[in-house]
Write a protein that holds these residues in place. Structure first.
Motif, mmCIF file in Angstrom:
data_model
loop_
_atom_site.group_PDB
_atom_site.id
_atom_site.type_symbol
_atom_site.label_atom_id
_atom_site.label_comp_id
_atom_site.label_asym_id
_atom_site.label_seq_id
_atom_site.Cartn_x
_atom_site.Cartn_y
_atom_site.Cartn_z
ATOM 1 N N SER A 174 0.794 -1.245 0.021
ATOM 2 C CA SER A 174 -0.030 -0.001 -0.023
ATOM 3 C C SER A 174 0.833 1.056 -0.060
ATOM 4 C CB SER A 174 -1.098 0.069 1.046
ATOM 5 O OG SER A 174 -0.075 0.335 2.222
ATOM 6 N N PRO A 175 0.288 2.545 -0.400
ATOM 7 C CA PRO A 175 1.161 3.684 -0.286
ATOM 8 C C PRO A 175 1.976 3.774 1.138
ATOM 9 C CG PRO A 175 -0.706 3.962 -1.577
ATOM 10 C CD PRO A 175 -0.884 2.584 -0.860
ATOM 11 N N LEU A 176 1.132 3.626 2.172
ATOM 12 C CA LEU A 176 1.677 3.909 3.316
ATOM 13 C C LEU A 176 2.827 2.660 3.892
ATOM 14 C CD1 LEU A 176 -1.224 4.979 5.716
ATOM 15 C CD2 LEU A 176 0.482 6.092 4.791
ATOM 16 N N ASP A 177 2.718 1.540 3.220
ATOM 17 C CA ASP A 177 3.747 0.672 3.232
ATOM 18 C C ASP A 177 5.091 1.413 2.759
ATOM 19 O OD1 ASP A 177 2.073 -1.196 4.456
ATOM 20 O OD2 ASP A 177 1.796 -2.237 2.468
ATOM 21 N N VAL A 178 4.959 1.754 1.815
ATOM 22 C CA VAL A 178 6.127 2.492 1.087
ATOM 23 C C VAL A 178 6.818 3.585 2.091
ATOM 24 C CG1 VAL A 178 7.274 3.571 -0.793
ATOM 25 C CG2 VAL A 178 5.668 1.953 -1.182
ATOM 26 N N VAL A 179 5.822 4.418 2.402
ATOM 27 C CA VAL A 179 6.271 5.472 3.247
ATOM 28 C C VAL A 179 6.885 5.060 4.511
ATOM 29 C CG1 VAL A 179 5.403 7.647 4.564
ATOM 30 C CG2 VAL A 179 4.511 7.116 2.454
ATOM 31 N N GLN A 180 6.371 3.851 5.132
ATOM 32 C CA GLN A 180 6.752 3.388 6.418
ATOM 33 C C GLN A 180 8.087 2.817 6.282
ATOM 34 O OE1 GLN A 180 5.650 3.932 9.127
ATOM 35 N NE2 GLN A 180 3.353 3.716 9.209
ATOM 36 N N ARG A 181 8.403 2.030 5.149
ATOM 37 C CA ARG A 181 9.941 1.454 4.582
ATOM 38 C C ARG A 181 11.045 2.596 4.574
ATOM 39 N NH1 ARG A 181 8.245 -3.603 0.570
ATOM 40 N NH2 ARG A 181 6.183 -4.322 1.724
ATOM 41 N N LEU A 182 10.397 3.479 3.951
ATOM 42 C CA LEU A 182 11.450 4.674 3.873
ATOM 43 C C LEU A 182 11.702 5.376 5.291
ATOM 44 C CD1 LEU A 182 9.941 6.264 0.652
ATOM 45 C CD2 LEU A 182 12.269 5.655 0.791
ATOM 46 N N ALA A 183 10.745 5.482 6.231
ATOM 47 C CA ALA A 183 10.957 5.991 7.390
ATOM 48 C C ALA A 183 11.730 5.090 8.292
ATOM 49 C CB ALA A 183 9.582 6.127 8.171
ATOM 50 N N GLU A 184 11.617 3.903 7.907
ATOM 51 C CA GLU A 184 12.438 2.651 9.001
ATOM 52 C C GLU A 184 13.953 2.715 8.466
ATOM 53 O OE1 GLU A 184 10.716 -1.024 7.782
ATOM 54 O OE2 GLU A 184 8.863 -0.825 8.808
ATOM 55 N N LYS A 185 14.406 3.195 7.062
ATOM 56 C CA LYS A 185 15.431 3.246 7.002
ATOM 57 C C LYS A 185 15.963 4.766 7.102
ATOM 58 C CE LYS A 185 15.920 -0.937 5.716
ATOM 59 N NZ LYS A 185 16.734 -1.975 6.513
ATOM 60 N N GLU A 186 15.353 5.422 7.774
ATOM 61 C CA GLU A 186 15.828 6.875 8.100
ATOM 62 C C GLU A 186 15.944 7.594 6.794
ATOM 63 O OE1 GLU A 186 18.806 6.771 10.906
ATOM 64 O OE2 GLU A 186 17.536 6.145 12.487
ATOM 65 N N ARG A 187 15.109 7.468 5.804
ATOM 66 C CA ARG A 187 15.176 8.005 4.632
ATOM 67 C C ARG A 187 14.459 9.270 4.570
ATOM 68 N NH1 ARG A 187 19.725 7.529 1.436
ATOM 69 N NH2 ARG A 187 20.219 5.366 1.571
ATOM 70 N N ILE A 188 13.616 9.558 5.456
ATOM 71 C CA ILE A 188 12.736 10.729 5.274
ATOM 72 C C ILE A 188 13.405 11.786 6.254
ATOM 73 C CG2 ILE A 188 10.387 11.571 6.052
ATOM 74 C CD1 ILE A 188 9.225 9.020 5.009
ATOM 75 N N GLU A 189 13.616 12.899 5.622
ATOM 76 C CA GLU A 189 14.203 13.800 6.180
ATOM 77 C C GLU A 189 13.138 14.906 6.915
ATOM 78 O OE1 GLU A 189 17.461 15.562 3.637
ATOM 79 O OE2 GLU A 189 16.702 17.192 4.199
ATOM 80 N N SER A 190 12.141 15.277 6.458
ATOM 81 C CA SER A 190 11.082 16.125 6.931
ATOM 82 C C SER A 190 9.861 15.715 6.003
ATOM 83 C CB SER A 190 11.437 17.578 6.562
ATOM 84 O OG SER A 190 11.934 17.674 5.228
ATOM 85 N N ALA A 191 8.752 16.252 6.840
ATOM 86 C CA ALA A 191 7.424 15.995 6.429
ATOM 87 C C ALA A 191 6.596 17.400 6.555
ATOM 88 C CB ALA A 191 6.715 15.098 7.326
ATOM 89 N N TYR A 192 5.696 17.300 5.386
ATOM 90 C CA TYR A 192 4.709 18.662 5.238
ATOM 91 C C TYR A 192 3.422 18.275 4.976
ATOM 92 C CZ TYR A 192 9.332 20.480 4.104
ATOM 93 O OH TYR A 192 10.725 20.822 4.365
ATOM 94 N N VAL A 193 2.621 18.945 5.304
ATOM 95 C CA VAL A 193 1.167 18.489 4.965
ATOM 96 C C VAL A 193 0.490 19.641 4.343
ATOM 97 C CG1 VAL A 193 0.332 19.424 7.352
ATOM 98 C CG2 VAL A 193 -1.073 17.553 5.962
ATOM 99 N N ARG A 194 -0.476 19.142 3.240
ATOM 100 C CA ARG A 194 -1.321 20.291 2.665
ATOM 101 C C ARG A 194 -2.861 19.707 2.819
ATOM 102 N NH1 ARG A 194 1.270 23.215 -1.310
ATOM 103 N NH2 ARG A 194 -0.641 23.289 -2.483
#
Lengths: 509, 209
Positions: A174-194
């Motif tokens: 699912s889309p969130l699975d991909v986000v979670q996998r990136l977060a687990e590997k500390e690949r997400i630097e910052s987050a923004y919401v619209r």
């Protein structure tokens, strides 16, 4: 020596070679993962949508960033056929690059979805590789399957071309699975919401003077937009709200605008261009494009051991397995309040003092779209259920099949949403007993700060055709999130002549 | 409790009847007939419009057209004819349309491409002159579309001393198209001269390329 030490610590330091390796965008460009929240109108969008966003240079305006999406090709196909073929894997899909402003027009305004952007942490080599894959993938075609080859799984493979440490697919991504996998590997630097358009409008209207608020809430929008005298009287601070409000109203307008409305909107634009129009105050998480903390979503899979106490003193132990999606007691962000969807969920239980495992319930598919109506939104609420369960109109322990639909409305008072839906349900006793019940279903839901939720739901139906007579029940529940992967839920249920209390622990492996 | 047998077929027939009645009552607004009022403009006036091969008029066009047509073709001498696929837009949050398949509740909308919507039931089709290069045509299409669709945001950015992303985006697009001197002043003049109307604004902006 002290002076030297002080100089050592206080002197501005050039980035170390390791930091220099990190591609921070200052030399031009960055990649983001974009996530559009679920869209209740379409089961295919129940998991949200994922895309890859490229900021070519630091000074490129967000509107012109390039977005890569993978989508099924459903031109000339009605939605029922595209849905069935999407589920069965009979569609083709392709990667396509569009500009970000086109995506946001669809997601934020037309489909009214929240949008998250996650900036990826990449070093120079990874950034270059991703840029290469981004370019190469544009226009490439692949088989589309809702479960095994969707927007998320295809994008994951594209990203894995540069970030090989990410786990590859699986049975369903699912889309969130991909986000979670990136977060687990500390690949997400910052987050923004619209935030979705209606969230912002609802919040900002409370900040308006009552004189304007009353006009907006009580006058038909085309009448208001044609009233050039009134628009002239609006303070510059509130012009942008008015512009957004009119823009949102145009989505459901089915006819070309009349001359007076077009003239009014034109005049409003001229006033916007002549006046500084500050952004109205918003809650931090509602500011479009504002940095936000990384949101906590619940994983879609849930395993829930439970203990159920019946009033006839029989106690039962059970386990519930939900492979996918979201229910009303789950208070994490990322889903619209009061919308829920359950897929292929199994509940197996046994007596506490003797092992006799039985299938208690099997939900094929269940969805609620409870959209509160107010001055801004006028959408119907609906429900659909298809399940096997015990405890229907043919006996407390009899297994039956039921398919039911409901269409009604939801109202919200002080954060509590109350829904009433007239329903039609077909019951089948699996032994040629069939009946049609007409009835009503109602829900009361409340969520508090994304942590605790409580609610009540009930239904009553009467056999209009066939056996079963009157049948109904109710369930009150309270849930709390203890940890991103652990929640507890207590429920008191009454169905026909059986009252039960259930305590369950909800685990998200 | 009373038990009787009932054929599944008759139960399904009755259920279907009740559901359809419910849909009609619950969401009457989406079942507005088989035609709809629509405006279609193009960058060149006088282009002939065909829906599924049937002529419906010339641009600028405002009139009643049938729903659920599959293609729109736009023709004009000296220009390449443009055929755009029509898609069906579901009324958001209405489950009935998904089951029905969009046939009853849908309105006609255009897929992305040479045609786009910038106001309710109002569409713009970009035609390419025979001698125009593909690159020039694409640039013209993108600039006009950006200007028309984001006219509100551009107007707001103009009111700010520091500008904003949509104004910056438009100026950047104009410069990319060869107008190296494009500035916010030019955009402001275009907005004023067009009296804030999207189509006129798009025309003024494209003339700057």
């Amino acid at each position: 020596m002290l002076v030297l030490l002080a100089l050592f610590f206080l002197w501005p330091i050039a980035p170390s070679s390791a930091v220099g390796q990190l591609h921070n965008g200052s030399s031009g460009g960055a990649f983001y993962i974009g996530y559009a929240g679920p869209y209740a109108a379409s089961p295919a969008s129940a998991f949200g949508h994922l895309f890859l966003l490229h900021q070519p240079t630091d000074d490129t305006p967000l509107a012109l960033w390039r977005a890569m999406t993978f989508r099924a090709d459903v031109t000339h196909m009605n939605s029922a056929r595209s849905f069935l073929q999407g589920v069965s894997g009979g569609l083709s899909g392709s990667f396509a690059v569009t500009e970000f402003h086109e995506l946001t027009l669809d997601y934020e305004l037309i489909e009214d979805r929240d949008l998250w952007l996650f900036r990826l942490r990449l070093d120079r080599a990874e950034y270059s590789a991703m840029k290469h894959h981004f370019r190469e993938s544009d226009g490439s075609r692949h088989r589309y399957s809702f479960f095994t080859s969707n927007c998320a799984s295809q994008l994951l493979e594209l990203i894995r071309g540069s970030l090989t440490e990410l786990r590859s697919g699986g049975a369903f991504v699912s889309p969130l699975d991909v986000v979670q996998r990136l977060a687990e590997k500390e690949r997400i630097e910052s987050a923004y919401v619209r935030s979705a358009a209606t969230r912002i409008l609802r919040f900002q209207v409370r900040e308006l003077p009552s004189r304007i608020r009353n006009h907006v809430a009580n006058r038909e929008w085309t009448e208001l937009a044609s009233d050039t005298e009134w628009i002239e009287s609006v303070q510059p601070d509130h012009l942008w709200f008015l512009s957004r409000y009119f823009r949102y109203r145009q989505i459901d307008h089915r006819h070309p605008l009349g001359e007076e409305v077009a003239a009014g909107l034109g005049g409003l634009r001229i006033r916007l261009a002549e006046n500084e129009t500050p952004t109205l105050p918003s809650a931090p998480h509602l500011s479009p494009g504002a940095p936000t903390s990384f949101p906590t979503w619940h994983p879609r899979t849930e395993v829930s051991p439970y203990l159920r106490f019946h009033d006839n003193r029989s106690h039962r132990l059970g386990i519930r397995l939900r492979p996918a999606l979201h229910e009303e007691h789950e208070s994490w962000v990322g889903h619209r309040p009061f919308n829920s969807m359950v897929l292929l969920t199994t509940e197996i239980e046994t007596a506490a003092d003797e092992l006799d495992p039985t299938l208690s319930e099997f939900t094929v598919f269940s969805q609620r779209s409870l959209v509160p109506q107010d001055w801004l939104v006028d959408k119907a609420s609906w429900s659909f259920d298809a399940r096997l369960a015990r405890g229907g109109p043919y006996g407390a322990r009899e297994l039956h099949a039921e398919v039911g639909v409901g269409i009604g409305l939801t109202r919200r008072w002080h954060g509590v949403a109350v829904s009433i839906l007239p329903t039609a349900t077909v019951w089948n006793g699996l032994d040629d007993l069939t009946s049609l019940h007409g009835g009503v279903q109602f829900h009361v839901n409340r969520r508090t700060d994304h942590f605790m939720v409580y609610g009540f739901s009930g239904s009553y139906g009467h056999a209009m055709i066939g056996p079963g007579g009157g049948f109904g029940g109710g369930r009150a529940w309270v849930g709390a999130r203890l940890h991103p992967r652990v929640a507890i839920l207590g429920a008191l249920a009454q169905r026909q002549d059986d009252t039960s209390t259930t305590l369950s622990v909800r685990l998200y492996p | 409790m009373k038990f009787e047998n009932l054929s599944r077929k008759s139960a399904l027939v009755v259920t279907s009847f009740i559901l359809i009645a419910g849909l009609a009552a619950g969401c009457a607004t989406v079942m507005t007939g088989t035609t709809q009022l629509m405006t279609i403009n193009s960058n060149i006036d006088g282009a002939t419009l065909y829906m599924d091969g049937q002529e419906i008029g010339t641009t600028p066009f405002t009139g009643t057209v049938p729903k659920n047509k599959e293609t729109l073709r736009v023709e004009k001498d000296g220009y390449r004819s443009e055929t755009v696929a029509l898609s069906k837009t579901l009324v958001p949050n209405f489950w009935g349309n998904i089951i029905i398949g969009g046939t009853l509740g849908s309105i006609t909308d255009f897929a992305t491409g040479a045609a786009y919507s910038y106001a309710p039931a109002t569409y713009q089709v970009e035609l390419r002159a025979e001698e125009q290069s593909s690159l020039d045509y694409q640039q013209q299409l993108v600039v006009r579309k950006f200007a028309m669709v984001y006219i509100d945001e551009i107007a707001r950015d103009l009111g700010r001393d520091v500008g904003g992303p949509h104004l910056d985006g438009l100026v950047r697009l104009l410069r990319k198209c060869g107008n190296e001197t494009a500035s916010r002043g030019d955009v402001e003049t275009a907005l004023t001269n067009s009296r804030g109307r999207p189509q006129a604004f798009g025309e003024h902006v494209v003339s700057m390329i």
